[in-house]
Scaffold this motif. Structure first.
Motif, PDB file in Angstrom:
ATOM      1  N   ILE A   1       0.916   1.100  -8.892  1.00 55.84           N
ATOM      2  CA  ILE A   1       0.408   2.243  -8.148  1.00 55.84           C
ATOM      3  C   ILE A   1      -0.381   1.778  -6.932  1.00 55.84           C
ATOM      4  CG2 ILE A   1      -1.807   2.520  -9.313  1.00 55.84           C
ATOM      5  CD1 ILE A   1       0.653   5.370  -8.656  1.00 55.84           C
ATOM      6  N   TYR A   2      -1.035   0.622  -7.010  1.00 51.83           N
ATOM      7  CA  TYR A   2      -1.789   0.099  -5.875  1.00 51.83           C
ATOM      8  C   TYR A   2      -0.849  -0.436  -4.795  1.00 51.83           C
ATOM      9  CZ  TYR A   2      -5.935   0.444  -8.847  1.00 51.83           C
ATOM     10  OH  TYR A   2      -6.945   0.906  -9.651  1.00 51.83           O
ATOM     11  N   ILE A   3       0.250  -1.062  -5.202  1.00 51.54           N
ATOM     12  CA  ILE A   3       1.239  -1.529  -4.233  1.00 51.54           C
ATOM     13  C   ILE A   3       1.826  -0.347  -3.475  1.00 51.54           C
ATOM     14  CG2 ILE A   3       3.410  -2.768  -3.946  1.00 51.54           C
ATOM     15  CD1 ILE A   3       1.054  -4.513  -4.761  1.00 51.54           C
ATOM     16  N   GLU A   4       2.099   0.735  -4.189  1.00 47.65           N
ATOM     17  CA  GLU A   4       2.610   1.945  -3.532  1.00 47.65           C
ATOM     18  C   GLU A   4       1.584   2.492  -2.541  1.00 47.65           C
ATOM     19  OE1 GLU A   4       5.755   5.028  -3.452  1.00 47.65           O
ATOM     20  OE2 GLU A   4       5.598   2.928  -4.036  1.00 47.65           O
ATOM     21  N   LEU A   5       0.322   2.446  -2.899  1.00 44.78           N
ATOM     22  CA  LEU A   5      -0.730   2.937  -2.008  1.00 44.78           C
ATOM     23  C   LEU A   5      -0.785   2.125  -0.717  1.00 44.78           C
ATOM     24  CD1 LEU A   5      -3.186   4.728  -1.429  1.00 44.78           C
ATOM     25  CD2 LEU A   5      -4.579   3.114  -2.748  1.00 44.78           C
ATOM     26  N   ILE A   6      -0.669   0.804  -0.829  1.00 46.22           N
ATOM     27  CA  ILE A   6      -0.670  -0.043   0.370  1.00 46.22           C
ATOM     28  C   ILE A   6       0.512   0.298   1.268  1.00 46.22           C
ATOM     29  CG2 ILE A   6      -0.446  -2.423   1.170  1.00 46.22           C
ATOM     30  CD1 ILE A   6      -1.928  -3.303  -1.352  1.00 46.22           C
ATOM     31  N   CYS A   7       1.678   0.518   0.678  1.00 52.28           N
ATOM     32  CA  CYS A   7       2.867   0.857   1.468  1.00 52.28           C
ATOM     33  C   CYS A   7       2.700   2.201   2.173  1.00 52.28           C
ATOM     34  CB  CYS A   7       4.097   0.879   0.563  1.00 52.28           C
ATOM     35  SG  CYS A   7       4.556  -0.725  -0.140  1.00 52.28           S
ATOM     36  N   VAL A   8       2.087   3.176   1.506  1.00 54.40           N
ATOM     37  CA  VAL A   8       1.884   4.487   2.120  1.00 54.40           C
ATOM     38  C   VAL A   8       0.912   4.386   3.290  1.00 54.40           C
ATOM     39  CG1 VAL A   8       0.956   6.809   1.717  1.00 54.40           C
ATOM     40  CG2 VAL A   8       2.455   5.766   0.019  1.00 54.40           C
ATOM     41  N   ILE A   9      -0.130   3.587   3.140  1.00 54.42           N
ATOM     42  CA  ILE A   9      -1.085   3.408   4.240  1.00 54.42           C
ATOM     43  C   ILE A   9      -0.395   2.761   5.444  1.00 54.42           C
ATOM     44  CG2 ILE A   9      -3.178   2.201   4.944  1.00 54.42           C
ATOM     45  CD1 ILE A   9      -4.212   2.541   2.091  1.00 54.42           C
TER      46      ILE A   9
END
Length: 524
Positions: free
Chosen positions: A364-372
């Protein structure tokens, strides 16, 4: 051995039964089917723009009215996602995908004989749109059930089908139109989409039977051993009804259930043992649509992430060519920019699957970095003023879009969101919520462009939506852990239960028996 055969025996003989998630096996065939379904659904939708000019000339309509064909199709596809979940849970993924393929093909074939744009709204927008929903969502759901450790990588690679379809279908359809016209070309596309039905036939249901058989024995053995030790410690006599002899043969006698029973019932208990062991417990009925996910705060935050992030998915593909033309870039070079974006998306999907497949990692944190990073790409578009600037922004955006678009639905299967058990219902509700942004996003951006007379405002609005999505995505993990900690605190704060009270004469009875037997031996 008979018990094992009965446990594995299922009504559907084509179901694949495993003791654990296979992470391969028939799952590779399902992955290939998902690749083809992606190409024949989203690949066709993204390539439909090649028909726009032909439809405008044939029906004498404006570009905006023709664009509503795809808008209605995408809205119906996402809005009916809960229906897809209900039908999949009721009739199985295979039958639903096959029916969806027939609807997609039927709508496209009938559209080839349309006489007005309204006919296109009904055939492609509603009929094919419903078929797209019934085809795509069950396929990605059952693919997630076949994989665990490799789920992210396999799903990301298989989802590149739509990207490869854009490369191949757009030029192929364009060449075909020059030979046979747009109507027969659309008819050919409809016939080709019958391949979805073939892919649906490959979706064998999967059944995991590990828990029922493996975990049934240890509790009984530990319970019997524990109780037999208690009998030895309390010196319970062999004449007692609650002795260890009866425990080993009667499953109803367990610690805490030490109520005496008449001896006449012992034969019945012995006779009931084979029936209880051989009979399988009734399986709970599967809910057609489990709305309990709406009570999960982590899923609610993830759904809001999908709602706002969807606003940022469409802007570059719709407005990159008008933006480039407004900057004085030629049509040919504008097409190159869009092609480069699609190529970069392929690499982004594969890269995201490779990264998320690493362990240990909090996905979920990797996805957050990609969205940012995707939000940064949207903010960068308005600052580009020439061809290479737009090309750089498009490649960067396409790569980051691939990392998010190929993983945001499979991430529902992670424990940080809802887990694999509730993914089917969660995916239906999640995509349904996305449909609201898919329907409202283009008109909002269009209003901003008409008001400001600048295409950059569309990118700013989409970037703002993506930033809001990142905020809600950042709250998913804290909501999940916060609820768990709160439950643990409630358990710790609850007063400890007092130990079960034993009768006052519990020990006296056995001591009295020992004294009586001792007196009897002395008298003898």
């Amino acid at each position: 051995s008979k018990m094992t055969v009965k446990a594995v025996k299922m009504p559907c003989t084509s179901a694949n039964v495993y003791t654990k998630v296979p992470d391969g096996g028939w799952g590779w065939t399902v992955a290939f089917a998902f690749f083809v379904v992606e190409a024949l659904t989203y690949g066709i939708i993204k390539s439909f723009g090649v028909f726009f000019n032909d439809l405008m000339e044939s029906f004498d309509e404006t570009n905006s009215r023709i664009s509503w064909i795809i808008s209605i199709c995408v809205f119906v596809q996402t809005f009916t996602a809960p229906l897809s979940t209900v039908l999949s849970n009721r009739f199985g993924h295979r039958l639903v995908v096959m029916a969806g393929g027939l609807l997609v093909s039927t709508g496209m074939v009938i559209a080839a004989f349309a006489r007005s744009v309204v006919d296109m709204y009904v055939t492609i927008g509603i009929i094919s749109g419903l078929g797209y929903c019934l085809s795509f969502l069950p396929t990605v759901t059952i693919l997630s059930q076949y994989f665990d450790k490799r789920r992210s990588l396999v799903t990301a690679v298989a989802s590149t089908g739509e990207c490869f379809a854009v490369f191949s279908f757009a030029p192929a359809i364009t060449a075909l139109k020059e030979q046979i016209g747009w109507r027969y070309s659309l008819l050919s596309v409809g016939v080709l989409q019958l391949g979805i039905t073939v892919c649906g036939s490959l979706l064998r249901p999967i059944i995991i039977k590990e828990q029922e058989e493996v975990k049934a024995q240890p509790p009984e053995e530990s319970t019997e051993t524990k109780y037999m030790l208690e009998n030895e410690q309390t010196c319970t006599s062999i004449e007692s009804i609650d002795s260890g002899v009866d425990i080993t043969t009667s499953p109803s006698n367990v610690p805490g259930k030490t109520k005496a029973e008449p001896k006449s019932e012992e034969p019945k208990q012995h006779g009931q043992i084979p029936v209880e062991n051989n009979s399988t417990p009734p399986e709970p009925k599967t809910k057609l649509l489990d709305f309990s996910v709406m009570r999960d705060y982590s899923f609610i935050c993830y759904a809001f992430f999908g709602l706002f992030a969807t606003l940022g998915f469409f802007a570059p593909s719709l407005y990159i060519i008008p933006l480039s033309l407004s900057l004085g870039i030629g049509k040919d070079h504008s097409a190159y920019i869009l092609s480069a974006m699609a190529i970069a998306e392929v690499f982004g999907r594969i890269f995201a699957g490779w990264v998320l497949n690493k362990k240990p990692i909090r996905k979920i944190y990797i996805e957050l970095i990609c969205v940012i990073l995707l939000s940064v790409a949207l903010f960068a578009f308005p600052f580009a003023s020439e061809f290479w600037g737009l090309m750089t922004c498009s490649i960067y955006f396409g790569f980051m879009l691939g990392t998010v678009a190929g993983t945001h639905i499979p991430l529902l299967a992670e424990d940080d969101v809802v887990g694999i058990e509730k993914m089917s219902s969660a995916a239906g509700v999640y995509v349904f919520i996305q449909s609201l942004a898919g329907l409202a996003g283009p008109p909002i951006a269009g209003v901003l462009v008409d008001t400001t007379k600048n295409y950059s405002s569309a990118f700013y609005s989409c970037a703002a939506g993506m930033v809001l999505g990142a905020v809600f995505l950042a709250l998913v993990r804290p909501c999940k852990t916060g609820l768990c900690h709160r439950q643990q605190q409630q358990v710790e704060e609850s007063p400890p239960r007092p130990p079960p009270e034993l009768p006052d004469d519990f020990i006296d009875m056995d001591i009295g028996k020992a004294e009586n037997s001792g007196k009897g031996s002395d008298s003898v």
